[in-house]
Design an enzyme around this catalytic site. Structure first.
Site, PDB file in Angstrom:
ATOM      1  N   ARG A  83       0.858  -1.184   0.000  1.00 40.51           N
ATOM      2  CA  ARG A  83       0.000   0.000   0.000  1.00 40.51           C
ATOM      3  C   ARG A  83       0.894   1.233   0.000  1.00 40.51           C
ATOM      4  NH1 ARG A  83      -2.496   2.933   4.681  1.00 40.51           N
ATOM      5  NH2 ARG A  83      -3.752   4.466   3.588  1.00 40.51           N
ATOM      6  N   HIS A 127      -2.677  11.070   0.983  1.00 41.18           N
ATOM      7  CA  HIS A 127      -2.127  10.827   2.321  1.00 41.18           C
ATOM      8  C   HIS A 127      -1.487  12.141   2.783  1.00 41.18           C
ATOM      9  CE1 HIS A 127      -0.787   7.401   5.166  1.00 41.18           C
ATOM     10  NE2 HIS A 127      -0.442   8.519   5.756  1.00 41.18           N
ATOM     11  N   GLU A 173      -7.064   8.503   6.495  1.00 40.84           N
ATOM     12  CA  GLU A 173      -7.322   9.152   7.793  1.00 40.84           C
ATOM     13  C   GLU A 173      -7.779  10.594   7.698  1.00 40.84           C
ATOM     14  OE1 GLU A 173      -4.238   8.569  10.654  1.00 40.84           O
ATOM     15  OE2 GLU A 173      -4.412   6.392  10.575  1.00 40.84           O
ATOM     16  N   ASN A 301      -7.438   1.747   9.671  1.00 45.98           N
ATOM     17  CA  ASN A 301      -6.140   1.941  10.317  1.00 45.98           C
ATOM     18  C   ASN A 301      -6.378   1.839  11.820  1.00 45.98           C
ATOM     19  OD1 ASN A 301      -5.381   2.607   7.727  1.00 45.98           O
ATOM     20  ND2 ASN A 301      -4.666   4.676   8.207  1.00 45.98           N
ATOM     21  N   TYR A 303      -4.519   1.225  15.563  1.00 45.03           N
ATOM     22  CA  TYR A 303      -3.281   1.132  16.351  1.00 45.03           C
ATOM     23  C   TYR A 303      -3.534   0.849  17.829  1.00 45.03           C
ATOM     24  CZ  TYR A 303      -0.635   3.060  12.436  1.00 45.03           C
ATOM     25  OH  TYR A 303      -0.044   3.242  11.215  1.00 45.03           O
ATOM     26  N   GLU A 362      -3.614  -0.192   8.108  1.00 42.29           N
ATOM     27  CA  GLU A 362      -2.433   0.141   8.909  1.00 42.29           C
ATOM     28  C   GLU A 362      -2.590  -0.451  10.296  1.00 42.29           C
ATOM     29  OE1 GLU A 362      -1.216   4.261   9.220  1.00 42.29           O
ATOM     30  OE2 GLU A 362      -1.669   4.618   7.098  1.00 42.29           O
TER      31      GLU A 362
HETATM   32  C1  GBH Z   1      -1.047   6.837  10.936  1.00 40.26           C
HETATM   33  O1  GBH Z   1      -1.781   7.624  11.812  1.00 40.26           O
HETATM   34  C2  GBH Z   1      -0.703   7.553   9.659  1.00 40.26           C
HETATM   35  O2  GBH Z   1      -1.595   7.182   8.625  1.00 40.26           O
HETATM   36  C3  GBH Z   1       0.715   7.324   9.208  1.00 40.26           C
HETATM   37  O3  GBH Z   1       1.037   8.227   8.213  1.00 40.26           O
HETATM   38  C4  GBH Z   1       1.634   7.410  10.403  1.00 40.26           C
HETATM   39  O4  GBH Z   1       2.974   7.354  10.063  1.00 40.26           O
HETATM   40  C5  GBH Z   1       1.286   6.269  11.321  1.00 40.26           C
HETATM   41  O5  GBH Z   1      -0.034   6.330  11.690  1.00 40.26           O
HETATM   42  C6  GBH Z   1       2.090   6.238  12.614  1.00 40.26           C
HETATM   43  O6  GBH Z   1       1.815   7.338  13.395  1.00 40.26           O
HETATM   44  O7  GBH Z   1      -0.668  13.775  18.963  1.00 40.26           O
HETATM   45  O8  GBH Z   1      -2.258  13.099  20.652  1.00 40.26           O
HETATM   46  O9  GBH Z   1      -2.985  14.483  18.827  1.00 40.26           O
HETATM   47  C7  GBH Z   1      -2.079   6.968  13.039  1.00 40.26           C
HETATM   48  C8  GBH Z   1      -3.091   7.676  13.844  1.00 40.26           C
HETATM   49  C9  GBH Z   1      -3.659   9.788  14.624  1.00 40.26           C
HETATM   50  C10 GBH Z   1      -1.786   8.690  15.538  1.00 40.26           C
HETATM   51  C11 GBH Z   1      -3.190  11.083  15.230  1.00 40.26           C
HETATM   52  C12 GBH Z   1      -1.305   9.974  16.135  1.00 40.26           C
HETATM   53  C13 GBH Z   1      -1.974  12.039  17.041  1.00 40.26           C
HETATM   54  C14 GBH Z   1      -2.477  12.012  18.415  1.00 40.26           C
HETATM   55  N1  GBH Z   1      -2.558   8.924  14.362  1.00 40.26           N
HETATM   56  N2  GBH Z   1      -2.435  10.811  16.425  1.00 40.26           N
HETATM   57  S1  GBH Z   1      -2.072  13.445  19.274  1.00 40.26           S
END
Ligand code: GBH
Length: 456
Positions: A83, A127, A173, A301, A303, A362
């Site tokens: 991807r 993106h 996202e 996505n 996490y 993701e």
């Molecule tokens: C993804 O976002 C992205 O799609 C990717 O580009 C990135 O590299 C990867 O994750 C790893 O981070 O700072 O407390 O406001 C993941 C979801 C949403 C995680 C926003 C970080 C910020 C939270 N992201 N979040 S905060």
């Protein structure tokens, strides 16, 4: 007995697709080559103080020049899908108008190289690297005009690549680029809009997604599939009782109301609109039809759990439970670890939205990743992470949740947005001094899983 089955059945469904993911600005580099225009991330990352150590994506992993070498690594890792995202300013340096043929040529070569190596290309059209020209001229996602221009760009690219790329994601996202880019200012373009303007940006972005779905369908032959890769908030039932599971579903619809819920349901929830009050976005019924244009698949996505949740006797029907201070975390400030999100995310997406085809677009974790003197990275934390999370994903597939594939984020360490190069998510370690890619122990782990199509 249910648990007994779970630990003894380790396989994933036949044909399950294993892959990795990246995004243009995070890996490509070559920002001034072959006619690429500027994006809002070029601008933002060059403003002192915005990025950790004032780093930027000018060179990144140099994948623009090294993609052949990288595709070899993907193949050796037994991954059969990849991807990647397309940089809009490489295709339309000013966001619209005359296409830059050298830009599309890069993605043609990338696609052909993937296919020649037996790897299916999954392309994301946005993106986060919005052409700077659209920000300057239309205030970017603050205007509906940008949504329409995005549709045209998406249709153009799908038309050029659709004979070989069979899976397109409109956007990656929406939640993240809107909330961080226009809400708290941590991401490009670094704005902190008031509530009303922010609601309108959210709406324009989901509208852009819908317009892109329609444009892609109009300009490709049948057989091309369209979806989205959205950052799903996954409330996880603290104890898996029927009441708490129901509560997790109610909460999930509300937590994603401005994003995946309106895209899948074709309406904003009553609670979303009443919370917005006078700040609610301006929209029409026609907008909602466009936003909810039917998708072929949903990309999630995931996490972490957004929260743990339980049933409650209140108007919402649920109550959130705060994370314990000692809840395990990764090296990313925001990432709390809770593997059950990889079960409940897809499971509840199937139940709430009748999703027929789901990809985990993701999932991953960042780690301390130290390179030893003899050239190894023993990321035992990442292997543990993957085993725990994939156990929950396997449980979902065994439960007939239609998850068709899993993309680990990320294939290699890369430019982690406001965290610069300090935060590492890759299966390959990037030595930023010489740009060498070094497989971490987790790459060998993933290689084994992808080969056997079962938990190891
Ligand atoms: C993804 O976002 C992205 O799609 C990717 O580009 C990135 O590299 C990867 O994750 C790893 O981070 O700072 O407390 O406001 C993941 C979801 C949403 C995680 C926003 C970080 C910020 C939270 N992201 N979040 S905060």
């Amino acid at each position: 007995p249910e648990i007994y089955n779970r630990v003894n059945n380790k396989s994933f469904p036949k044909g399950f697709l294993w892959g990795t993911a990246t995004a243009s600005y995070q890996v490509e580099g070559a920002v001034n080559e072959d006619g690429r225009g500027k994006s809002i991330w070029d601008t933002f990352s060059h403003i002192p103080g915005k990025i950790k150590n004032n780093e930027n994506g000018d060179v990144a992993c140099d994948m623009y020049h090294r993609y052949k070498e990288d595709i070899k690594l993907m193949k050796e890792m037994n991954t059969r899908s990849f991807r990647f995202s397309i940089a809009w300013p490489r295709i339309f340096p000013d966001g619209k108008g005359a296409p830059n043929l050298k830009g599309i040529d890069f993605y043609n070569r990338l696609t052909d190289e993937l296919l020649a190596n037996g790897i299916q290309p999954f392309a994301t059209l946005y993106h986060w690297d919005l052409p700077q020209a659209l920000h300057d001229k239309y205030n970017g996602w603050q205007s509906r005009e940008t949504a329409h221009i995005f549709g045209e760009y998406a249709g153009y690219v799908a038309n050029k690549l659709g004979d070989r790329v069979k899976h397109f994601f409109t956007m990656n996202e929406i939640r993240t680029f809107v909330e961080l880019g226009y809400g708290n200012g941590q991401f490009a373009p670094g704005l902190k809009l008031d509530k009303k303007a922010l609601y309108q940006v959210r709406h324009n972005a989901v509208l852009a997604h819908g317009l892109a779905v329609q444009a892609i369908r109009a300009r490709t032959a049948s057989g091309v599939k369209v979806g989205i890769a959205e950052n799903l908030d996954v409330p996880v039932p603290i104890i898996e009782t029927p009441e708490n599971i129901k509560a997790s579903q109610l909460a999930m619809r509300e937590q994603n109301a401005g994003y995946l819920s309106v895209i899948m349901d074709g309406r904003y929830t009553d609670r979303f609109l009443s919370n917005a009050g006078a700040n609610a976005p301006q929209f029409t019924g026609e907008d909602l039809k466009i936003i909810s244009s039917p998708l072929d698949f949903v990309g999630l996505n995931i996490y972490m759990p957004s929260q743990y949740v339980e049933a409650a006797n209140n108007p919402e029907g649920y109550r959130f439970i705060p994370f314990a201070k000692s809840q395990p975390r990764s090296t990313s400030e925001w990432q709390v670890l809770g593997p059950e999100c990889l079960y409940w995310g897809p499971k509840n997406a199937q139940i709430l939205w009748n999703a027929k085809e789901i990809y985990i677009t993701e999932n991953g974790c960042s780690g301390s990743d130290e390179l030893t003197a003899d050239g190894h990275v023993y990321d035992t934390d990442r292997i543990t992470f993957m085993r725990n999370y994939l156990t929950q994903l396997q449980r979902a597939t065994a439960d007939n949740v239609p998850v068709k594939g899993y993309f680990y984020w990320s294939m290699m360490d890369n430019f982690e947005w406001a965290s610069g190069y300090e935060i590492r998510f890759g299966l390959f370690y990037l030595n930023y001094k010489n740009l060498k890619r070094i497989p971490k122990a987790s790459a060998a782990y993933f290689k084994t899983i992808a080969l056997k199509n079962e938990l190891v």
